[in-house]
Write a protein that holds these residues in place. Structure first.
Motif, PDB file in Angstrom:
ATOM      1  N   MET A   1      25.304  60.045 -13.300  1.00 51.67           N
ATOM      2  CA  MET A   1      23.991  60.484 -13.752  1.00 51.67           C
ATOM      3  C   MET A   1      23.063  59.275 -13.819  1.00 51.67           C
ATOM      4  O   MET A   1      23.433  58.222 -14.328  1.00 51.67           O
ATOM      5  N   ASN A   2      21.879  59.426 -13.283  1.00 48.61           N
ATOM      6  CA  ASN A   2      20.895  58.359 -13.290  1.00 48.61           C
ATOM      7  C   ASN A   2      20.051  58.450 -14.563  1.00 48.61           C
ATOM      8  O   ASN A   2      19.528  59.512 -14.892  1.00 48.61           O
ATOM      9  N   THR A   3      19.903  57.340 -15.254  1.00 51.63           N
ATOM     10  CA  THR A   3      19.114  57.304 -16.476  1.00 51.63           C
ATOM     11  C   THR A   3      17.633  57.361 -16.132  1.00 51.63           C
ATOM     12  O   THR A   3      17.165  56.676 -15.227  1.00 51.63           O
ATOM     13  N   ARG A   4      16.896  58.198 -16.873  1.00 54.71           N
ATOM     14  CA  ARG A   4      15.458  58.348 -16.666  1.00 54.71           C
ATOM     15  C   ARG A   4      14.705  57.785 -17.867  1.00 54.71           C
ATOM     16  O   ARG A   4      14.965  58.161 -19.006  1.00 54.71           O
ATOM     17  N   LEU A   5      13.764  56.877 -17.592  1.00 53.28           N
ATOM     18  CA  LEU A   5      12.963  56.230 -18.619  1.00 53.28           C
ATOM     19  C   LEU A   5      11.497  56.524 -18.376  1.00 53.28           C
ATOM     20  O   LEU A   5      10.991  56.314 -17.273  1.00 53.28           O
ATOM     21  N   MET A   6      10.817  57.020 -19.405  1.00 56.05           N
ATOM     22  CA  MET A   6       9.379  57.217 -19.339  1.00 56.05           C
ATOM     23  C   MET A   6       8.711  56.060 -20.077  1.00 56.05           C
ATOM     24  O   MET A   6       9.044  55.776 -21.232  1.00 56.05           O
ATOM     25  N   ILE A   7       7.780  55.394 -19.396  1.00 57.08           N
ATOM     26  CA  ILE A   7       7.038  54.274 -19.975  1.00 57.08           C
ATOM     27  C   ILE A   7       5.618  54.755 -20.230  1.00 57.08           C
ATOM     28  O   ILE A   7       4.912  55.123 -19.291  1.00 57.08           O
ATOM     29  N   VAL A   8       5.203  54.746 -21.491  1.00 58.27           N
ATOM     30  CA  VAL A   8       3.876  55.243 -21.858  1.00 58.27           C
ATOM     31  C   VAL A   8       3.076  54.099 -22.468  1.00 58.27           C
ATOM     32  O   VAL A   8       3.410  53.602 -23.544  1.00 58.27           O
ATOM     33  N   ASP A   9       2.043  53.673 -21.760  1.00 55.22           N
ATOM     34  CA  ASP A   9       1.189  52.585 -22.235  1.00 55.22           C
ATOM     35  C   ASP A   9      -0.130  52.656 -21.491  1.00 55.22           C
ATOM     36  O   ASP A   9      -0.139  52.916 -20.285  1.00 55.22           O
ATOM     37  N   ASP A  10      -1.231  52.430 -22.189  1.00 54.29           N
ATOM     38  CA  ASP A  10      -2.534  52.474 -21.536  1.00 54.29           C
ATOM     39  C   ASP A  10      -2.831  51.193 -20.753  1.00 54.29           C
ATOM     40  O   ASP A  10      -3.761  51.157 -19.966  1.00 54.29           O
ATOM     41  N   GLN A  11      -2.013  50.165 -20.925  1.00 54.11           N
ATOM     42  CA  GLN A  11      -2.189  48.896 -20.220  1.00 54.11           C
ATOM     43  C   GLN A  11      -1.236  48.817 -19.023  1.00 54.11           C
ATOM     44  O   GLN A  11      -0.010  48.864 -19.200  1.00 54.11           O
ATOM     45  N   ASP A  12      -1.794  48.704 -17.830  1.00 55.82           N
ATOM     46  CA  ASP A  12      -0.967  48.598 -16.621  1.00 55.82           C
ATOM     47  C   ASP A  12       0.015  47.436 -16.713  1.00 55.82           C
ATOM     48  O   ASP A  12       1.176  47.556 -16.329  1.00 55.82           O
ATOM     49  N   SER A  13      -0.458  46.305 -17.232  1.00 61.62           N
ATOM     50  CA  SER A  13       0.387  45.102 -17.291  1.00 61.62           C
ATOM     51  C   SER A  13       1.607  45.304 -18.188  1.00 61.62           C
ATOM     52  O   SER A  13       2.693  44.791 -17.892  1.00 61.62           O
ATOM     53  N   ALA A  14       1.469  46.066 -19.244  1.00 62.65           N
ATOM     54  CA  ALA A  14       2.608  46.324 -20.138  1.00 62.65           C
ATOM     55  C   ALA A  14       3.643  47.202 -19.444  1.00 62.65           C
ATOM     56  O   ALA A  14       4.852  46.965 -19.553  1.00 62.65           O
ATOM     57  N   ARG A  15       3.179  48.215 -18.720  1.00 60.63           N
ATOM     58  CA  ARG A  15       4.111  49.069 -17.979  1.00 60.63           C
ATOM     59  C   ARG A  15       4.825  48.278 -16.890  1.00 60.63           C
ATOM     60  O   ARG A  15       6.029  48.430 -16.685  1.00 60.63           O
ATOM     61  N   GLU A  16       4.091  47.415 -16.207  1.00 57.23           N
ATOM     62  CA  GLU A  16       4.685  46.570 -15.164  1.00 57.23           C
ATOM     63  C   GLU A  16       5.736  45.624 -15.741  1.00 57.23           C
ATOM     64  O   GLU A  16       6.768  45.386 -15.113  1.00 57.23           O
ATOM     65  N   GLY A  26      18.883  50.237 -11.998  1.00 59.19           N
ATOM     66  CA  GLY A  26      19.153  51.557 -11.435  1.00 59.19           C
ATOM     67  C   GLY A  26      18.506  52.686 -12.209  1.00 59.19           C
ATOM     68  O   GLY A  26      18.769  53.860 -11.943  1.00 59.19           O
ATOM     69  N   ILE A  27      17.654  52.351 -13.152  1.00 66.93           N
ATOM     70  CA  ILE A  27      16.954  53.360 -13.957  1.00 66.93           C
ATOM     71  C   ILE A  27      15.812  53.958 -13.133  1.00 66.93           C
ATOM     72  O   ILE A  27      15.118  53.251 -12.413  1.00 66.93           O
ATOM     73  N   THR A  28      15.611  55.267 -13.263  1.00 62.65           N
ATOM     74  CA  THR A  28      14.471  55.932 -12.642  1.00 62.65           C
ATOM     75  C   THR A  28      13.327  55.916 -13.652  1.00 62.65           C
ATOM     76  O   THR A  28      13.502  56.310 -14.805  1.00 62.65           O
ATOM     77  N   PHE A  29      12.155  55.474 -13.212  1.00 63.93           N
ATOM     78  CA  PHE A  29      11.004  55.325 -14.093  1.00 63.93           C
ATOM     79  C   PHE A  29       9.951  56.385 -13.822  1.00 63.93           C
ATOM     80  O   PHE A  29       9.768  56.832 -12.693  1.00 63.93           O
ATOM     81  N   HIS A  30       9.249  56.753 -14.886  1.00 58.95           N
ATOM     82  CA  HIS A  30       8.041  57.564 -14.778  1.00 58.95           C
ATOM     83  C   HIS A  30       7.043  56.908 -15.708  1.00 58.95           C
ATOM     84  O   HIS A  30       7.336  56.695 -16.887  1.00 58.95           O
ATOM     85  N   GLU A  31       5.875  56.564 -15.179  1.00 60.78           N
ATOM     86  CA  GLU A  31       4.866  55.869 -15.978  1.00 60.78           C
ATOM     87  C   GLU A  31       3.708  56.784 -16.310  1.00 60.78           C
ATOM     88  O   GLU A  31       3.271  57.572 -15.469  1.00 60.78           O
ATOM     89  N   CYS A  32       3.227  56.659 -17.542  1.00 62.50           N
ATOM     90  CA  CYS A  32       2.072  57.428 -18.002  1.00 62.50           C
ATOM     91  C   CYS A  32       1.098  56.472 -18.677  1.00 62.50           C
ATOM     92  O   CYS A  32       1.508  55.598 -19.443  1.00 62.50           O
TER      93      CYS A  32
END
Length: 73
Positions: A1-16, A26-32
């Motif tokens: 099973m692949n771990t899914r992480l959602m990154i929620v931040d209004d700053q692009d640099s913080a998400r990066e 190997g984590i799958t990311f979704h950014e908001c």
């Protein structure tokens, strides 16, 4: 099973930065960029983990986390 992480931040640099630390894991990311976007997309992405910026315009991190947690999906 692949771990899914959602990154929620209004700053692009913080998400990066978070994505950069974990890219080789190997984590799958979704950014908001907003809390409302995270709540709307959480039911489809179904993250195992969520990182949330506490201070965001509109819906803050606490409201976002609570809304995701109580969602039936």
């Amino acid at each position: 099973m692949n771990t899914r992480l959602m990154i929620v931040d209004d700053q692009d640099s913080a998400r990066e930065l978070i994505r950069g630390f974990l890219t080789m894991s190997g984590i799958t990311f979704h950014e908001c960029a907003s809390g409302s976007d995270a709540v709307a997309s959480a039911s489809e992405f179904k993250p195992h983990w969520v990182t949330v910026d506490v201070k965001m315009p509109g819906m803050d991190g606490f409201e976002t986390a609570k809304a995701i947690k109580v969602s039936p999906a």
